[in-house]
Motif scaffolding. Structure first.
Motif, short mmCIF file in Angstrom:
data_model
loop_
_atom_site.label_atom_id
_atom_site.label_comp_id
_atom_site.label_asym_id
_atom_site.label_seq_id
_atom_site.Cartn_x
_atom_site.Cartn_y
_atom_site.Cartn_z
N GLU A 60 0.76 -0.97 -0.09
CA GLU A 60 -0.01 -0.49 -0.14
C GLU A 60 0.98 1.16 0.15
N MET A 61 1.62 1.22 1.14
CA MET A 61 2.90 2.21 0.69
C MET A 61 3.22 2.27 -0.54
N ILE A 62 3.86 1.70 -0.90
CA ILE A 62 4.79 1.76 -2.60
C ILE A 62 3.64 2.38 -3.49
N THR A 63 1.78 1.62 -3.71
CA THR A 63 1.53 2.55 -3.97
C THR A 63 1.11 3.48 -3.83
N ARG A 64 1.27 3.80 -2.99
CA ARG A 64 0.71 5.81 -2.56
C ARG A 64 2.07 6.54 -3.06
N LEU A 65 3.19 5.90 -2.81
CA LEU A 65 4.34 6.47 -2.99
C LEU A 65 4.32 7.46 -4.67
N ASN A 71 1.76 11.96 -9.34
CA ASN A 71 1.00 13.76 -9.19
C ASN A 71 2.07 14.32 -9.26
N SER A 72 3.39 14.40 -8.39
CA SER A 72 3.62 15.52 -8.32
C SER A 72 5.33 15.66 -9.83
N GLY A 73 5.25 14.89 -10.45
CA GLY A 73 5.94 14.98 -11.79
C GLY A 73 5.46 15.41 -13.18
#
Length: 73
Positions: A60-65, A71-73
């Motif tokens: 889940e953390m990998i997916t969020r990252l 989104n930031s790129g």
């Protein structure tokens, strides 16, 4: 004849008593080992469940990252 048989019977009786004692000790040891095995199996199941939960959280953390990175790129 009876005098010769009596020591043989006594010897056989001692051997049988020793076998019964060993048998009882082995039964108790077996019972103890089965209880220990059940405890280890329960601990193993618990650890496997905790491992699965941790694996899901990491995924889940990998997916969020990855989402944040996109989104930031």
């Amino acid at each position: 004849m009876m005098a010769m048989q009596n020591p043989e019977l006594q010897s056989l009786q001692r051997k049988i008593e020793k076998l019964l004692t060993v048998h009882q000790a082995l039964r108790e040891q077996n019972k103890s080992m089965r209880a220990a095995e059940a405890s280890w199996q329960a601990e193993r199941a618990k650890l496997m469940q905790q491992n699965e939960i941790a694996r899901r959280k990491v995924n889940e953390m990998i997916t969020r990252l990855q989402t944040l990175e996109r989104n930031s790129g």
